[in-house]
Design an enzyme around this catalytic site. Structure first.
Site, mmCIF file in Angstrom:
data_model
loop_
_atom_site.group_PDB
_atom_site.id
_atom_site.type_symbol
_atom_site.label_atom_id
_atom_site.label_comp_id
_atom_site.label_asym_id
_atom_site.label_seq_id
_atom_site.Cartn_x
_atom_site.Cartn_y
_atom_site.Cartn_z
ATOM 1 N N ARG A 93 0.835 -1.202 0.000
ATOM 2 C CA ARG A 93 0.000 0.000 0.000
ATOM 3 C C ARG A 93 0.869 1.251 0.000
ATOM 4 O O ARG A 93 2.025 1.231 0.395
ATOM 5 C CB ARG A 93 -0.903 0.047 1.240
ATOM 6 C CG ARG A 93 -1.908 -1.077 1.345
ATOM 7 C CD ARG A 93 -2.705 -0.968 2.648
ATOM 8 N NE ARG A 93 -3.635 -2.068 2.823
ATOM 9 C CZ ARG A 93 -4.875 -2.079 2.339
ATOM 10 N NH1 ARG A 93 -5.329 -1.038 1.656
ATOM 11 N NH2 ARG A 93 -5.670 -3.113 2.537
ATOM 12 N N VAL A 120 6.331 -7.054 10.635
ATOM 13 C CA VAL A 120 7.653 -6.634 11.096
ATOM 14 C C VAL A 120 7.625 -6.065 12.511
ATOM 15 O O VAL A 120 8.675 -5.744 13.072
ATOM 16 C CB VAL A 120 8.294 -5.619 10.127
ATOM 17 C CG1 VAL A 120 8.485 -6.231 8.750
ATOM 18 C CG2 VAL A 120 7.488 -4.329 10.048
ATOM 19 N N SER A 155 10.351 10.570 8.167
ATOM 20 C CA SER A 155 9.216 11.493 8.078
ATOM 21 C C SER A 155 9.727 12.909 8.279
ATOM 22 O O SER A 155 10.568 13.160 9.145
ATOM 23 C CB SER A 155 8.172 11.171 9.141
ATOM 24 O OG SER A 155 7.187 12.197 9.208
ATOM 25 N N TYR A 160 5.351 8.442 17.418
ATOM 26 C CA TYR A 160 5.726 8.273 16.013
ATOM 27 C C TYR A 160 6.926 9.142 15.658
ATOM 28 O O TYR A 160 7.894 8.666 15.042
ATOM 29 C CB TYR A 160 4.523 8.619 15.136
ATOM 30 C CG TYR A 160 4.800 8.578 13.654
ATOM 31 C CD1 TYR A 160 4.787 7.370 12.962
ATOM 32 C CD2 TYR A 160 5.046 9.752 12.934
ATOM 33 C CE1 TYR A 160 5.022 7.330 11.592
ATOM 34 C CE2 TYR A 160 5.283 9.718 11.567
ATOM 35 C CZ TYR A 160 5.276 8.507 10.906
ATOM 36 O OH TYR A 160 5.511 8.466 9.555
ATOM 37 N N ALA A 169 9.128 10.380 17.653
ATOM 38 C CA ALA A 169 10.304 9.891 18.376
ATOM 39 C C ALA A 169 10.973 8.754 17.608
ATOM 40 O O ALA A 169 12.209 8.705 17.484
ATOM 41 C CB ALA A 169 9.903 9.429 19.771
ATOM 42 N N LYS A 212 10.789 8.134 14.355
ATOM 43 C CA LYS A 212 11.357 8.614 13.103
ATOM 44 C C LYS A 212 12.598 9.480 13.337
ATOM 45 O O LYS A 212 13.538 9.464 12.530
ATOM 46 C CB LYS A 212 10.301 9.399 12.312
ATOM 47 C CG LYS A 212 9.137 8.546 11.820
ATOM 48 C CD LYS A 212 9.599 7.441 10.884
ATOM 49 C CE LYS A 212 8.425 6.680 10.264
ATOM 50 N NZ LYS A 212 8.870 5.603 9.353
ATOM 51 N N ILE A 222 2.310 12.931 1.294
ATOM 52 C CA ILE A 222 2.229 12.268 -0.008
ATOM 53 C C ILE A 222 0.809 11.762 -0.214
ATOM 54 O O ILE A 222 0.236 11.115 0.671
ATOM 55 C CB ILE A 222 3.222 11.092 -0.091
ATOM 56 C CG1 ILE A 222 4.652 11.555 0.231
ATOM 57 C CG2 ILE A 222 3.149 10.427 -1.464
ATOM 58 C CD1 ILE A 222 5.220 12.573 -0.733
#
Length: 249
Positions: A17, A66, A142, A155, A157, A159, A188
């Protein structure tokens, strides 16, 4: 200039995706043999398998979560069994949630960190025996890691940590001829926009038209381009970098 990856073996996580799918298809169309994974069965998986069959090459789409270390190890084992070696790894799989920090449960913190960061550590570590001189590791980060985003402390943290991991590994693995970089997308436009109410999608487009220098959202193809560049020999002297693909946000 078309980027050619003929004969290269590439592992892309989370490739059915959005951004991951775009990277998988772009790499396959550039001539690479691609192995990718997904967490859940569905139409997106079936349609990707069909598209890869039409593209040609030795491609594989397998199920692997994962967020689980054992599943990561199995995924890399599949790459070894099917390809024998790897020329490129793209750590793309990720999850996100929007929760005020004061209410953020420990288990949600762990879920986001494990999928967005720990999986990349483990995939890179377990892939090292398969990588040789000229190999390229790409971590999808990001733009929010540098900006900070409310309700996404866990999130951002993960990245932000990805950037530190990348810079350290670039120095540690550089003598082996292995390059490590981050590609950091802005907003995006993926198929997720098609699933939104039309009014919300248009509101988001309008918001980011005001926030970006290019006055629009990015496309999956525009994100895949820099990834292909970093997988190719054209970027042979680029390592330890964060490439922001954000339209000048």
């Amino acid at each position: 200039m078309d980027i050619k990856l003929h004969g290269r073996k590439v592992l892309v996580t989370g490739g059915t995706r959005g951004i991951g799918r775009g990277i998988v298809l772009a790499a396959a169309r550039a001539g690479a043999d691609v192995l990718t994974c997904h967490r859940q069965e569905g139409e997106a998986v079936d349609s990707l398998v069909h598209a890869l069959k039409e593209t040609g090459g030795d491609h594989h789409v397998i199920r692997a979560d994962v967020g689980e270390i054992s599943e990561v190890d199995r995924l890399v084992g599949e790459a070894k069994e099917r390809f024998g070696h790897l020329d490129g790894v793209v750590n793309n799989a990720g999850v996100i949630s929007h929760i005020p920090f004061a209410e953020l449960p420990a288990e949600e913190w762990t879920r986001i960190i494990d999928t967005n960061l720990t999986a990349s550590y483990r995939i890179i570590q377990q892939s090292l025996p398969l990588l040789g001189n000229g190999s390229s590791l790409i971590n999808i980060g990001s733009r929010g890691a540098a900006a900070g985003i409310p309700l996404r402390a866990h999130y951002t943290a993960a990245k932000a940590a990805m950037i530190g991991l990348t810079r350290s590994l670039a120095k540690e693995l550089g003598p082996r001829g292995i390059r490590v970089n981050v590609v950091a997308p802005g907003v995006i436009e993926t198929e997720a926009f098609d699933a939104m109410p039309a009014e919300r999608a248009e509101a988001l487009r309008a918001t980011y038209a005001q926030k970006t220098a290019l006055a629009r959202l990015g496309t999956v193809k525009e994100l895949a381009g820099p990834v292909l560049f970093l997988l190719s020999d054209l970027s042979g002297y680029v390592t330890g970098e964060t490439v922001n693909v954000d339209g000048g946000i």
